[in-house]
Design a protein around this motif. Structure first.
Motif, short mmCIF file in Angstrom:
data_model
loop_
_atom_site.label_atom_id
_atom_site.label_comp_id
_atom_site.label_asym_id
_atom_site.label_seq_id
_atom_site.Cartn_x
_atom_site.Cartn_y
_atom_site.Cartn_z
N SER A 118 48.36 43.22 40.43
CA SER A 118 47.23 42.56 39.79
C SER A 118 46.15 43.59 39.53
CB SER A 118 46.69 41.41 40.65
OG SER A 118 46.23 41.89 41.87
N SER A 119 45.35 43.30 38.52
CA SER A 119 44.28 44.23 38.19
C SER A 119 43.10 43.48 37.61
CB SER A 119 44.77 45.29 37.19
OG SER A 119 43.78 46.26 36.99
N ASP A 120 41.95 43.73 38.19
CA ASP A 120 40.69 43.19 37.70
C ASP A 120 39.92 44.39 37.17
OD1 ASP A 120 37.87 42.66 37.76
OD2 ASP A 120 38.25 40.90 39.01
N GLU A 121 39.46 44.33 35.94
CA GLU A 121 38.83 45.53 35.36
C GLU A 121 37.61 46.01 36.14
OE1 GLU A 121 36.06 43.66 31.83
OE2 GLU A 121 38.17 44.02 31.38
N LYS A 122 36.96 45.11 36.87
CA LYS A 122 35.82 45.53 37.69
C LYS A 122 36.25 46.13 39.03
CE LYS A 122 32.51 42.23 35.87
NZ LYS A 122 32.72 40.81 35.60
N HIS A 123 37.49 45.83 39.45
CA HIS A 123 37.98 46.29 40.75
C HIS A 123 39.43 46.80 40.61
CE1 HIS A 123 34.41 44.46 42.39
NE2 HIS A 123 34.74 43.32 41.81
N THR A 130 41.02 44.23 44.14
CA THR A 130 41.16 42.83 44.53
C THR A 130 42.41 42.24 43.90
OG1 THR A 130 40.04 40.69 44.64
CG2 THR A 130 39.73 41.94 42.63
N THR A 137 44.56 39.01 42.41
CA THR A 137 44.19 37.89 41.54
C THR A 137 45.17 36.75 41.78
OG1 THR A 137 45.49 38.95 39.78
CG2 THR A 137 43.11 39.29 39.74
#
Length: 143
Positions: free
Chosen positions: A20-25, A40, A42
């Motif tokens: 998973s990938s959150d652009e902010k984290h 983080t 998701t």
């Protein structure tokens, strides 16, 4: 030879896969050496990430700083490619309300070129990994 944190991006380590990938984290935050950044998940579990060392290393101690991780499985590979992972360590972490989990693992047989971290389950819908540190020695370069 001096022991170094083999998981730092400044030492050549790289996160080559994260489920998973959150652009902010983003996943790179786990190995950037900055305590203020993190990766983080998701949603659903299991979640995993793979760290590549780009060399053969001998890990003597692992420290994982995380939040809401319940069960963590770590597999290792000594292959030139991220294949042939073998089970290495599995831990149930303690829930720490309002502070980071700081899991320190003294290792045996810590030879690896890749580590796969699998967050099997969590205490919440999301979990975060703030840093992964692997104290040890670079044994040789991949040929």
């Amino acid at each position: 030879m001096r022991k170094i944190d083999l998981c730092l991006s400044s030492e050549g380590a790289e996160v080559i896969l994260a489920t998973s990938s959150d652009e902010k984290h983003p996943p790179e935050n786990m190995i950037d050496g900055n305590p203020e950044t993190f990766w983080t998940t998701t949603g659903m579990f299991p979640q995993e990430f793979i760290i590549c060392f780009h060399k053969h290393v001998r890990i003597e101690r692992l420290v994982i700083q995380s939040y809401f991780v319940r069960t963590l499985r770590i597999e290792k590979s000594t292959s030139k490619e991220p294949v042939d992972f073998e089970p290495w360590i599995e831990r149930d972490l303690v829930h720490t309300e309002g502070q980071l989990q700081n899991e320190e693992i003294m290792t045996r047989d810590g030879h690896a070129t890749y580590l796969r971290f699998i967050i099997v389950s969590a205490f919440d819908h999301f979990a975060s990994v703030h840093s992964v540190s692997a104290e040890g020695l670079a044994v040789s370069h991949l040929s």
